[in-house]
Design a protein around this motif. Structure first.
Motif, PDB file in Angstrom:
ATOM      1  N   GLY A   1      -3.754 -38.429 -11.035  1.00 14.85           N
ATOM      2  CA  GLY A   1      -5.303 -37.582 -11.552  1.00 14.85           C
ATOM      3  C   GLY A   1      -5.902 -37.437 -10.222  1.00 14.85           C
ATOM      4  O   GLY A   1      -5.291 -37.557  -9.121  1.00 14.85           O
ATOM      5  N   GLN A   2      -6.975 -36.638 -10.119  1.00  9.13           N
ATOM      6  CA  GLN A   2      -7.619 -36.149  -8.867  1.00  9.13           C
ATOM      7  C   GLN A   2      -9.253 -36.665  -9.138  1.00  9.13           C
ATOM      8  O   GLN A   2      -9.887 -35.822  -9.488  1.00  9.13           O
ATOM      9  N   GLN A   3      -9.322 -37.752  -8.627  1.00 10.64           N
ATOM     10  CA  GLN A   3     -10.659 -38.431  -8.572  1.00 10.64           C
ATOM     11  C   GLN A   3     -11.599 -37.821  -8.066  1.00 10.64           C
ATOM     12  O   GLN A   3     -13.011 -37.669  -8.467  1.00 10.64           O
ATOM     13  N   GLU A   4     -11.466 -36.953  -6.853  1.00 11.97           N
ATOM     14  CA  GLU A   4     -12.476 -36.191  -6.183  1.00 11.97           C
ATOM     15  C   GLU A   4     -13.210 -35.252  -7.033  1.00 11.97           C
ATOM     16  O   GLU A   4     -14.242 -34.861  -6.819  1.00 11.97           O
ATOM     17  N   LEU A   5     -12.380 -34.608  -7.977  1.00 11.24           N
ATOM     18  CA  LEU A   5     -12.903 -33.724  -8.852  1.00 11.24           C
ATOM     19  C   LEU A   5     -13.285 -34.231 -10.407  1.00 11.24           C
ATOM     20  O   LEU A   5     -13.933 -33.553 -11.121  1.00 11.24           O
ATOM     21  N   GLY A   6     -13.238 -35.374 -10.452  1.00 14.20           N
ATOM     22  CA  GLY A   6     -13.455 -36.133 -11.887  1.00 14.20           C
ATOM     23  C   GLY A   6     -12.412 -35.958 -12.787  1.00 14.20           C
ATOM     24  O   GLY A   6     -12.565 -35.989 -13.983  1.00 14.20           O
ATOM     25  N   LEU A   7     -10.964 -35.553 -12.236  1.00 12.17           N
ATOM     26  CA  LEU A   7     -10.049 -35.397 -13.091  1.00 12.17           C
ATOM     27  C   LEU A   7      -9.227 -36.532 -13.331  1.00 12.17           C
ATOM     28  O   LEU A   7      -8.766 -37.320 -12.035  1.00 12.17           O
ATOM     29  N   THR A   8      -9.096 -37.040 -14.517  1.00 11.88           N
ATOM     30  CA  THR A   8      -8.378 -38.530 -14.550  1.00 11.88           C
ATOM     31  C   THR A   8      -6.908 -38.182 -14.868  1.00 11.88           C
ATOM     32  O   THR A   8      -6.436 -36.972 -15.413  1.00 11.88           O
ATOM     33  N   ALA A   9      -6.034 -39.203 -14.882  1.00  7.67           N
ATOM     34  CA  ALA A   9      -4.596 -39.202 -15.228  1.00  7.67           C
ATOM     35  C   ALA A   9      -4.283 -38.583 -16.690  1.00  7.67           C
ATOM     36  O   ALA A   9      -4.954 -39.251 -17.296  1.00  7.67           O
ATOM     37  N   SER A  10      -3.650 -37.941 -16.661  1.00 11.75           N
ATOM     38  CA  SER A  10      -3.213 -37.356 -18.170  1.00 11.75           C
ATOM     39  C   SER A  10      -1.958 -37.778 -18.731  1.00 11.75           C
ATOM     40  O   SER A  10      -1.682 -37.515 -19.852  1.00 11.75           O
ATOM     41  N   ILE A  11      -0.975 -38.491 -18.093  1.00 10.44           N
ATOM     42  CA  ILE A  11       0.174 -39.390 -18.336  1.00 10.44           C
ATOM     43  C   ILE A  11       0.042 -40.405 -18.093  1.00 10.44           C
ATOM     44  O   ILE A  11       0.032 -41.047 -16.903  1.00 10.44           O
ATOM     45  N   GLY A  12      -0.115 -41.383 -19.256  1.00  2.81           N
ATOM     46  CA  GLY A  12      -0.240 -42.803 -18.921  1.00  2.81           C
ATOM     47  C   GLY A  12       0.729 -43.710 -19.362  1.00  2.81           C
ATOM     48  O   GLY A  12       1.679 -43.100 -19.713  1.00  2.81           O
ATOM     49  N   PRO A  13       0.674 -44.975 -19.434  1.00  2.94           N
ATOM     50  CA  PRO A  13       1.525 -46.011 -19.925  1.00  2.94           C
ATOM     51  C   PRO A  13       2.056 -45.784 -21.261  1.00  2.94           C
ATOM     52  O   PRO A  13       3.297 -45.915 -21.452  1.00  2.94           O
ATOM     53  N   SER A  14       1.141 -45.056 -21.980  1.00  4.30           N
ATOM     54  CA  SER A  14       1.448 -44.746 -23.560  1.00  4.30           C
ATOM     55  C   SER A  14       2.652 -43.623 -23.647  1.00  4.30           C
ATOM     56  O   SER A  14       3.048 -43.508 -24.938  1.00  4.30           O
ATOM     57  N   PHE A  15       2.829 -42.916 -22.558  1.00  2.98           N
ATOM     58  CA  PHE A  15       3.696 -41.835 -22.547  1.00  2.98           C
ATOM     59  C   PHE A  15       4.727 -41.788 -21.379  1.00  2.98           C
ATOM     60  O   PHE A  15       4.654 -41.016 -20.362  1.00  2.98           O
ATOM     61  N   THR A  16       5.538 -42.955 -21.415  1.00  2.00           N
ATOM     62  CA  THR A  16       6.486 -42.933 -20.287  1.00  2.00           C
ATOM     63  C   THR A  16       7.857 -42.295 -20.683  1.00  2.00           C
ATOM     64  O   THR A  16       8.132 -42.871 -21.810  1.00  2.00           O
ATOM     65  N   PHE A  17       8.450 -41.780 -19.740  1.00  2.00           N
ATOM     66  CA  PHE A  17       9.819 -41.190 -19.963  1.00  2.00           C
ATOM     67  C   PHE A  17      10.559 -41.404 -18.810  1.00  2.00           C
ATOM     68  O   PHE A  17      10.189 -41.399 -17.551  1.00  2.00           O
ATOM     69  N   LYS A  18      12.059 -41.665 -19.051  1.00  2.00           N
ATOM     70  CA  LYS A  18      13.006 -41.667 -17.913  1.00  2.00           C
ATOM     71  C   LYS A  18      13.159 -40.500 -17.218  1.00  2.00           C
ATOM     72  O   LYS A  18      13.151 -40.571 -16.049  1.00  2.00           O
ATOM     73  N   GLU A  19      13.539 -39.428 -17.816  1.00  2.00           N
ATOM     74  CA  GLU A  19      14.048 -38.373 -17.231  1.00  2.00           C
ATOM     75  C   GLU A  19      13.752 -37.267 -18.108  1.00  2.00           C
ATOM     76  O   GLU A  19      13.275 -37.244 -19.370  1.00  2.00           O
ATOM     77  N   PHE A  20      13.906 -35.923 -17.586  1.00  2.00           N
ATOM     78  CA  PHE A  20      13.633 -34.793 -18.309  1.00  2.00           C
ATOM     79  C   PHE A  20      14.533 -33.580 -17.602  1.00  2.00           C
ATOM     80  O   PHE A  20      15.007 -33.871 -16.502  1.00  2.00           O
ATOM     81  N   SER A  21      15.047 -32.620 -18.582  1.00  2.00           N
ATOM     82  CA  SER A  21      15.852 -31.363 -17.873  1.00  2.00           C
ATOM     83  C   SER A  21      15.324 -30.370 -18.369  1.00  2.00           C
ATOM     84  O   SER A  21      14.472 -30.303 -19.775  1.00  2.00           O
TER      85      SER A  21
END
Length: 394
Positions: free
Chosen positions: A302-322
């Motif tokens: 996230g970017q707390q200084e702008l009031g933007l919170t994390a959009s990828i949380g523990p509910s959407f964890t993935f190992k890798e991508f291609s």
């Protein structure tokens, strides 16, 4: 029995002078009772009693029958036709029917594309299978603190007599920025003209414009112009004029005549909730990232200084991508505890929007812990959205 000396006209006048009696029975019940009474004619009833009963029945029912018989039968027809409509449409799309019936009661009109978008559970973005023949228009609106721009998208009905810029400028005054928790910024104090031959847009401001007074006002003005034109067209240059004369005076930029339009892309999307609001927007970062991996890592913090919170949380964890030919393949973690809730839908849409920023067209999830996530079927490839943060305007 002596024949009545009252004529029909006299009886009718007498009944009109009697107090009105309100009959609250259902018209269907009245009709049934009348039908039954007409079939039953007991021969043993004393004629005097039968006449009295008939007169009492007329007194009770004449006001309703005279003034409401046509209404009652029409109501029955409407009920039957309404039931038939519900049966035939519920199989096709029950959610659309409920929305359509609700808006019909309010006397409002909602187009088919709007109905589709409204029934998408928890969706915030606009997808190409939902707009029909409509046109997507995106406006970049300052947040309530005027620190960043929030993309707000809507769908307008097609009008072949108007070009994209005409539709864009005509709809500016319909935005409800404050109601959405954002800054009241539109319509802009400027006129716009598109030249399709040179692929440019001329922006003409009055001499008393405020867009150059202060670095914040200037920055927001320049960025909003760039993003608005880049998101809605293929225009590559903006030409500035003031009262029809070349150029515009800005505090930090000085006197400028034109500006190159920079394509919108390579940003990461975060969650943003305006103060005192329940609405959650997906907002791109102010800076760009070199690749998708950097963007995903930033989205976890996230970017707390702008009031933007994390959009990828523990509910959407993935190992890798291609990435293969504009196709993003995400391999989910075997221990992922993905839940079908709003937070996970927001994470997934943030990933979809961010992937779009890097040229991705579809996303495939490998080994999804669940098959259905809100309106998304994770067992199938999913197209990236057309635009973020759908809001309907009249």
């Amino acid at each position: 029995m002596k024949k009545s000396e009252w004529s029909d006209k006299q009886l009718e006048e007498l009944l009109r002078q009697m107090p009105r009696i309100q009959d609250n029975r259902n018209p269907r019940d009245i009709y049934q009772n009348l039908s039954i009474k007409q079939r039953k004619k007991p021969a043993w009833v004393v004629p005097g009693l039968a006449t009295a009963a008939a007169l009492l029945l007329i007194i009770l029912l004449v006001p309703n029958l005279l003034g409401g018989t046509e209404y009652s039968f029409d109501s029955l027809k409407q009920e039957n036709s309404s039931s038939e409509e519900k049966i035939s449409l519920s199989d096709e799309n029950s959610a659309n029917l409920l929305k359509k019936a609700d808006t019909a009661d309010r006397g409002q009109e909602i187009s088919e594309p709007e109905l589709k978008m409204m029934t998408g559970s928890n969706k915030s973005a606009i997808y190409d299978d939902e707009i029909g023949n409509g046109t997507v228009i995106t406006y970049w609106i300052p947040d309530s603190q005027v620190q960043m721009l929030v993309p707000i998208s809507t769908v307008v009905n097609p009008d072949t007599s108007k070009d994209w810029l005409t539709v864009f400028t005509e709809s500016m005054g319909l935005l409800k920025e404050e109601e959405w928790g954002l800054t009241d910024y539109y319509p802009l104090n400027a006129t716009f003209k598109w030249d399709s031959n040179t692929n440019t847009v001329t922006v003409d401001v009055p001499s008393d414009h405020k867009y150059g007074q202060g670095s914040t006002a200037e920055t927001i003005f320049i960025h909003s112009l760039n993003n608005n034109i880049a998101s809605n067209s293929k225009v590559n240059k903006i030409i500035f004029t003031t009262n029809g004369q070349p150029g515009i005076e800005l505090g930090n930029h000085g006197f400028i005549k034109e500006m190159k339009v920079e394509p919108v892309g390579k940003h990461a999307y975060f969650s943003y909730t305006p103060d005192g609001m329940d609405s959650i927007y997906l907002v791109p970062s102010t800076e760009k990232y070199q690749n998708l991996n950097e963007a995903f890592e930033a989205m976890k913090a996230g970017q707390q200084e702008l009031g933007l919170t994390a959009s990828i949380g523990p509910s959407f964890t993935f190992k890798e991508f291609s990435i293969k030919e504009n196709r993003l393949i995400i391999n989910m973690d075997e221990n992922s505890k993905m839940e079908n809730n709003l937070a996970t839908v927001i994470s997934f849409e943030a990933i979809l929007l961010t992937a779009k920023e890097f040229g991705i067209e579809t996303i495939a999830i490998v080994n999804p812990p669940i098959q259905l996530l809100g309106p998304f079927d994770l067992s199938k490839e999913i197209k990236v959205p057309l635009a973020a943060n759908l809001r309907l305007i009249q």
